[in-house]
Design an enzyme around this catalytic site. Sequence first.
Site, PDB file in Angstrom:
ATOM      1  N   GLY A  49      32.313  91.207  79.220  1.00  0.00           N
ATOM      2  CA  GLY A  49      33.730  91.379  78.954  1.00  0.00           C
ATOM      3  C   GLY A  49      33.925  92.083  77.633  1.00  0.00           C
ATOM      4  O   GLY A  49      33.028  92.118  76.783  1.00  0.00           O
ATOM      5  N   GLN A  54      38.501  94.525  70.139  1.00  0.00           N
ATOM      6  CA  GLN A  54      37.109  94.605  69.699  1.00  0.00           C
ATOM      7  C   GLN A  54      36.672  96.038  69.390  1.00  0.00           C
ATOM      8  O   GLN A  54      35.662  96.233  68.724  1.00  0.00           O
ATOM      9  CB  GLN A  54      36.172  94.005  70.746  1.00  0.00           C
ATOM     10  CG  GLN A  54      36.281  92.506  70.851  1.00  0.00           C
ATOM     11  CD  GLN A  54      35.328  91.967  71.884  1.00  0.00           C
ATOM     12  OE1 GLN A  54      35.651  91.914  73.066  1.00  0.00           O
ATOM     13  NE2 GLN A  54      34.140  91.585  71.435  1.00  0.00           N
ATOM     14  N   CYS A 103      29.196  86.470  71.631  1.00  0.00           N
ATOM     15  CA  CYS A 103      30.233  87.500  71.612  1.00  0.00           C
ATOM     16  C   CYS A 103      29.644  88.787  71.052  1.00  0.00           C
ATOM     17  O   CYS A 103      28.852  88.756  70.102  1.00  0.00           O
ATOM     18  CB  CYS A 103      31.397  87.027  70.748  1.00  0.00           C
ATOM     19  SG  CYS A 103      32.790  88.168  70.660  1.00  0.00           S
ATOM     20  N   LEU A 104      30.064  89.894  71.618  1.00  0.00           N
ATOM     21  CA  LEU A 104      29.617  91.197  71.126  1.00  0.00           C
ATOM     22  C   LEU A 104      30.069  91.429  69.691  1.00  0.00           C
ATOM     23  O   LEU A 104      29.453  92.205  68.971  1.00  0.00           O
ATOM     24  CB  LEU A 104      30.137  92.304  72.043  1.00  0.00           C
ATOM     25  CG  LEU A 104      29.663  92.222  73.495  1.00  0.00           C
ATOM     26  CD1 LEU A 104      30.376  93.269  74.352  1.00  0.00           C
ATOM     27  CD2 LEU A 104      28.161  92.335  73.609  1.00  0.00           C
ATOM     28  N   HIS A 145      37.772  83.576  76.992  1.00  0.00           N
ATOM     29  CA  HIS A 145      37.106  84.155  75.824  1.00  0.00           C
ATOM     30  C   HIS A 145      37.703  85.510  75.483  1.00  0.00           C
ATOM     31  O   HIS A 145      38.056  85.775  74.328  1.00  0.00           O
ATOM     32  CB  HIS A 145      35.606  84.283  76.110  1.00  0.00           C
ATOM     33  CG  HIS A 145      34.835  84.952  75.024  1.00  0.00           C
ATOM     34  ND1 HIS A 145      34.019  84.257  74.173  1.00  0.00           N
ATOM     35  CD2 HIS A 145      34.760  86.255  74.646  1.00  0.00           C
ATOM     36  CE1 HIS A 145      33.467  85.111  73.308  1.00  0.00           C
ATOM     37  NE2 HIS A 145      33.906  86.323  73.584  1.00  0.00           N
ATOM     38  N   GLU A 146      37.824  86.379  76.483  1.00  0.00           N
ATOM     39  CA  GLU A 146      38.348  87.725  76.224  1.00  0.00           C
ATOM     40  C   GLU A 146      39.804  87.685  75.784  1.00  0.00           C
ATOM     41  O   GLU A 146      40.201  88.401  74.861  1.00  0.00           O
ATOM     42  CB  GLU A 146      38.174  88.631  77.445  1.00  0.00           C
ATOM     43  CG  GLU A 146      36.732  88.903  77.830  1.00  0.00           C
ATOM     44  CD  GLU A 146      35.861  89.371  76.684  1.00  0.00           C
ATOM     45  OE1 GLU A 146      36.342  90.082  75.775  1.00  0.00           O
ATOM     46  OE2 GLU A 146      34.669  89.021  76.680  1.00  0.00           O
ATOM     47  N   HIS A 149      40.650  87.088  72.139  1.00  0.00           N
ATOM     48  CA  HIS A 149      40.634  88.247  71.234  1.00  0.00           C
ATOM     49  C   HIS A 149      42.036  88.832  71.052  1.00  0.00           C
ATOM     50  O   HIS A 149      42.322  89.447  70.025  1.00  0.00           O
ATOM     51  CB  HIS A 149      39.696  89.334  71.762  1.00  0.00           C
ATOM     52  CG  HIS A 149      38.250  89.029  71.562  1.00  0.00           C
ATOM     53  ND1 HIS A 149      37.657  88.991  70.319  1.00  0.00           N
ATOM     54  CD2 HIS A 149      37.270  88.758  72.458  1.00  0.00           C
ATOM     55  CE1 HIS A 149      36.371  88.707  70.456  1.00  0.00           C
ATOM     56  NE2 HIS A 149      36.113  88.556  71.744  1.00  0.00           N
TER      57      HIS A 149
END
Length: 181
Positions: A49, A54, A103-104, A145-146, A149
């Site tokens: 995701g 981000q 997380c990225l 989670h996404e 953000h």
Amino acid sequence: MTIHEILKMGDPRLLRIAKPVPQAAFDSDPLHTLVRDMFETMASVDGAGLAAPQIGVDLQLVIFGTDAVNPRYPEAPLVPRTVLLNPVITPLDEEEEDGWEGCLSVPGLRGMVPRFKRIRYSGFDPYGDPLERTVDGFHARVVQHECDHLIGKLYPMRVRDFSRFGFTEVLFAGQPLPPDD
């Protein structure tokens, strides 16, 4: 298409509240280009995701999906590739489920994060068509989670027990990695 730099925790842009995607932007060339770039960026790092904030884009836009076996998530169930604009998440009950997340934007770390087990999410696809799904488990975790953000939250802000938060290589030394986002 372009692979964008993924912002890292500490960048103040990750803490902003994202703006809704205006209706006038639906089904536009710039929006479709952004979505393609986001999928290319996500694929370049084997993500499940990615949220527009981000990559420094202050819009309520998330993408997610694991249509094929992903090397970062070999045990995770498949989640359909989805583009979701202006999302709304509604928990279907109070039941939460703990799960490991990464997380990225927080590379090299994992934490045990509680999330609602079952949710309904709604919003729009890039063409402006309504999208609504009821999901549970890993799918529900990825969406929550996404969407975090979009409200300036990173998963470490949701960790309740910091004895279950740390560097991946230490927490899981010699073990397969758990799925993360």
